[in-house]
Design an enzyme around this catalytic site. Structure first.
Site, PDB file in Angstrom:
ATOM      1  N   GLY A  13       0.926  -1.408   0.048  1.00  0.00           N
ATOM      2  CA  GLY A  13       0.047  -0.231   0.028  1.00  0.00           C
ATOM      3  C   GLY A  13       0.775   1.348   0.044  1.00  0.00           C
ATOM      4  N   THR A  14       1.923   1.024   0.828  1.00  0.00           N
ATOM      5  CA  THR A  14       2.840   2.431   0.898  1.00  0.00           C
ATOM      6  C   THR A  14       3.191   2.892  -0.557  1.00  0.00           C
ATOM      7  OG1 THR A  14       3.262   1.703   2.930  1.00  0.00           O
ATOM      8  CG2 THR A  14       4.930   3.441   1.996  1.00  0.00           C
ATOM      9  N   ASN A  46      -7.782   3.990   8.815  1.00  0.00           N
ATOM     10  CA  ASN A  46      -7.201   2.962   9.105  1.00  0.00           C
ATOM     11  C   ASN A  46      -7.214   2.898  10.901  1.00  0.00           C
ATOM     12  OD1 ASN A  46      -5.493   5.085   8.474  1.00  0.00           O
ATOM     13  ND2 ASN A  46      -4.003   4.070   9.966  1.00  0.00           N
ATOM     14  N   GLN A  66      -7.599  -0.049   3.622  1.00  0.00           N
ATOM     15  CA  GLN A  66      -8.383  -0.579   4.794  1.00  0.00           C
ATOM     16  C   GLN A  66      -9.872  -0.932   4.172  1.00  0.00           C
ATOM     17  OE1 GLN A  66      -7.334  -1.638   7.604  1.00  0.00           O
ATOM     18  NE2 GLN A  66      -5.406  -0.549   7.708  1.00  0.00           N
ATOM     19  N   SER A 121      -3.718  -3.316  -0.673  1.00  0.00           N
ATOM     20  CA  SER A 121      -2.593  -3.888  -0.308  1.00  0.00           C
ATOM     21  C   SER A 121      -2.898  -5.147   0.295  1.00  0.00           C
ATOM     22  CB  SER A 121      -1.826  -3.265   0.960  1.00  0.00           C
ATOM     23  OG  SER A 121      -0.950  -4.013   1.931  1.00  0.00           O
ATOM     24  N   HIS A 128      -1.575  -7.736   2.347  1.00  0.00           N
ATOM     25  CA  HIS A 128      -1.797  -8.198   3.679  1.00  0.00           C
ATOM     26  C   HIS A 128      -2.734  -7.814   4.616  1.00  0.00           C
ATOM     27  CE1 HIS A 128       0.223  -4.914   6.145  1.00  0.00           C
ATOM     28  NE2 HIS A 128       0.420  -4.424   4.955  1.00  0.00           N
ATOM     29  N   THR A 162      11.738  -7.124 -11.135  1.00  0.00           N
ATOM     30  CA  THR A 162      11.148  -8.662 -11.723  1.00  0.00           C
ATOM     31  C   THR A 162       9.711  -8.559 -10.751  1.00  0.00           C
ATOM     32  OG1 THR A 162      13.345  -9.447 -11.937  1.00  0.00           O
ATOM     33  CG2 THR A 162      11.555 -11.056 -11.321  1.00  0.00           C
ATOM     34  N   CYS A 172       1.825   2.110  15.096  1.00  0.00           N
ATOM     35  CA  CYS A 172       2.844   3.186  14.930  1.00  0.00           C
ATOM     36  C   CYS A 172       4.014   2.526  14.496  1.00  0.00           C
ATOM     37  CB  CYS A 172       2.954   3.867  16.113  1.00  0.00           C
ATOM     38  SG  CYS A 172       3.189   3.019  17.756  1.00  0.00           S
TER      39      CYS A 172
HETATM   40  N1  PLP Z   1      -2.822   2.859   3.652  1.00  0.00           N
HETATM   41  C1  PLP Z   1      -3.543   2.856   4.959  1.00  0.00           C
HETATM   42  C2  PLP Z   1      -4.910   3.272   4.916  1.00  0.00           C
HETATM   43  C3  PLP Z   1      -3.142   1.839   5.669  1.00  0.00           C
HETATM   44  O1  PLP Z   1      -4.012   1.548   6.685  1.00  0.00           O
HETATM   45  C4  PLP Z   1      -1.922   1.208   5.401  1.00  0.00           C
HETATM   46  C5  PLP Z   1      -1.184   0.300   6.277  1.00  0.00           C
HETATM   47  O2  PLP Z   1      -1.482   0.244   7.496  1.00  0.00           O
HETATM   48  C6  PLP Z   1      -1.227   1.687   4.234  1.00  0.00           C
HETATM   49  C7  PLP Z   1      -1.501   2.541   3.440  1.00  0.00           C
HETATM   50  C8  PLP Z   1       0.171   1.009   4.086  1.00  0.00           C
HETATM   51  O3  PLP Z   1       0.025  -0.278   3.601  1.00  0.00           O
HETATM   52  P1  PLP Z   1       1.254  -1.434   3.505  1.00  0.00           P
HETATM   53  O4  PLP Z   1       1.555  -1.882   4.898  1.00  0.00           O
HETATM   54  O5  PLP Z   1       0.815  -2.418   2.588  1.00  0.00           O
HETATM   55  O6  PLP Z   1       2.703  -0.529   2.896  1.00  0.00           O
END
Ligand code: PLP
Length: 386
Positions: free
Chosen positions: A73-74, A151, A179, A199, A201, A237, A325
């Site tokens: 997600g990041t 989140n 989320q 994301s 996971h 890759t 956190c």
């Molecule tokens: N965006 C939101 C709203 C999230 O809650 C999170 C992770 O908690 C992320 C992005 C980041 O996702 P990732 O852990 O896959 O990098």
């Protein structure tokens, strides 16, 4: 995770689903799995990666070629923001004040690089208003980024309506749906927005992979350069095993659908009811009408949230204090601050997030343990003063 632990931290991560583990197993052995290789091994890996892309696209109601695999997600959020603001980055960007750091930090970095950034305020439930968005749009606004659901407190944003405001002004709209993905039907959201992050996971897939959906025809500046993979939009890759696990987790999410969300919402409501009855000064945060079905955020005045989390961990309940956190470093919540929550209440937040596997007896056990843990932490605080 011990068998006796009640795990109520699914917004941090959800355990790997058996379906995902099973699908990944053949790819975790000694198989060469570079999907760009021309030989038979490569062709097999390519077929597996593209099948996974189709499964992700199905969850989103999108075309597979619009799905870019990322590391999570990041990275998806970073790619959306940096990619849409062009190179060199320029113009105006709007983000909500309650976004995840995966949006807020790239926005701050873009600001340092010369982009004008506006932050949308929220009301006391954490909701963004259409009027505020209209007021902030400018002739040079290139992108608006508002999450589907928060989140920390679980508030669901009126994303389709916000995206319509942006579209009227010919401005791109990105939605962080990390989320929301396990719980809400994202297909109508995808139909309304231009870019959307998810994301693996959080869905019961493996960590280390996510996706950015990009509407066909939108030009995005790549963030990770160094290869022609994924139509040159993300070099490197492709992670075959992770993609296969992610795809399986998406299929599971589609199968479980609204019925699973309704069951979990019932358990969450039961937990809220019991906690608020047992702890009279506790307050539930977030929008009571539009909230993720699995999320319960409760604040206890004058309490150290991290001390409470540590105590609950010893008592066999795994939760987090607000957001999980970074590196366990406690930080005051920017979400509660933006919602105007009084500082006395901001100190002791507890985020309880349920998962598909949460059972009624888990909720009953947590509802027994949490009030006594709150009382114990309060007692310790008073004892430390005398
Ligand atoms: N965006 C939101 C709203 C999230 O809650 C999170 C992770 O908690 C992320 C992005 C980041 O996702 P990732 O852990 O896959 O990098």
């Amino acid at each position: 995770m011990s068998a006796t632990t009640v795990f109520l931290d699914h917004n941090a991560t959800s355990p790997l689903a058996p379906e995902a583990a099973e699908a990944m197993a053949p790819w975790l052995g000694p198989v060469p799995a570079n999907a760009s290789s021309v030989h038979l091994h490569g062709q097999r890996a390519r077929a597996a990666v593209e099948e996974a892309r189709r499964q992700v696209a199905e969850l989103l109601g999108a075309d597979p070629h619009e799905v870019i695999f990322t590391s999570g997600g990041t990275e998806s959020d970073n790619l959306a923001l940096w990619g849409a603001m062009g190179w060199p980055p320029r113009g105006h960007l709007v983000v909500s004040a309650v976004e995840h750091p995966a949006v807020l930090e790239p926005a701050a970095a873009l600001e340092a690089a010369g982009v004008a950034v506006s932050r949308l305020p929220v009301d006391r439930h954490g909701r963004v208003s259409l009027e505020d968005l209209r007021d902030l749009l400018r002739a040079d606004t290139r992108l608006v980024s508002v999450m589907a659901a928060n989140n920390e407190v679980g508030t669901v944003q009126p994303v389709q309506e916000l995206a319509a405001v942006a579209r009227e002004a010919s401005v791109l709209f990105h939605c962080d749906a990390v989320q929301a993905a396990p719980w809400l039907d994202l297909r109508p959201v995808v139909a309304a927005v231009d870019l959307l992050s998810i994301s693996s996971h959080k869905l019961g897939g493996p960590a280390g992979i996510g996706a950015l959906w990009v509407r066909d025809g939108i030009r995005l500046e790549p963030l990770v350069r160094g290869g022609a993979q994924q139509q040159g939009r993300r070099g490197g890759t492709e992670a075959t095993a992770l993609a296969v696990g992610f795809g399986a987790a998406c299929r599971r999410t589609i199968r479980r659908g609204a019925a699973a969300a309704a069951r979990v919402a019932g358990l969450r409501d039961r937990l809220q009811e019991r906690l608020l009855a047992a702890i009279p000064d506790a307050r539930a945060m977030g929008d009571p009408e539009r909230r993720l079905p699995n999320t319960l955020h409760v604040c206890f005045p004058g309490l150290d949230g991290n001390a409470l989390v540590a105590r609950l961990d010893l008592d066999g309940v795994a939760v987090s204090a607000g957001a999980a956190c970074a590196a366990g470093v406690p930080q005051p919540s920017h979400v509660l601050e933006a919602m105007g929550v009084a500082p006395a209440y901001r100190g002791g937040p507890l985020r309880l997030s349920l998962g598909y596997g949460t059972r009624a007896e888990d909720v009953e056990r947590a509802a027994e343990i949490i009030p006594s843990a709150v009382a114990a932490v309060r007692r310790e605080k008073v004892e430390a003063l005398i």
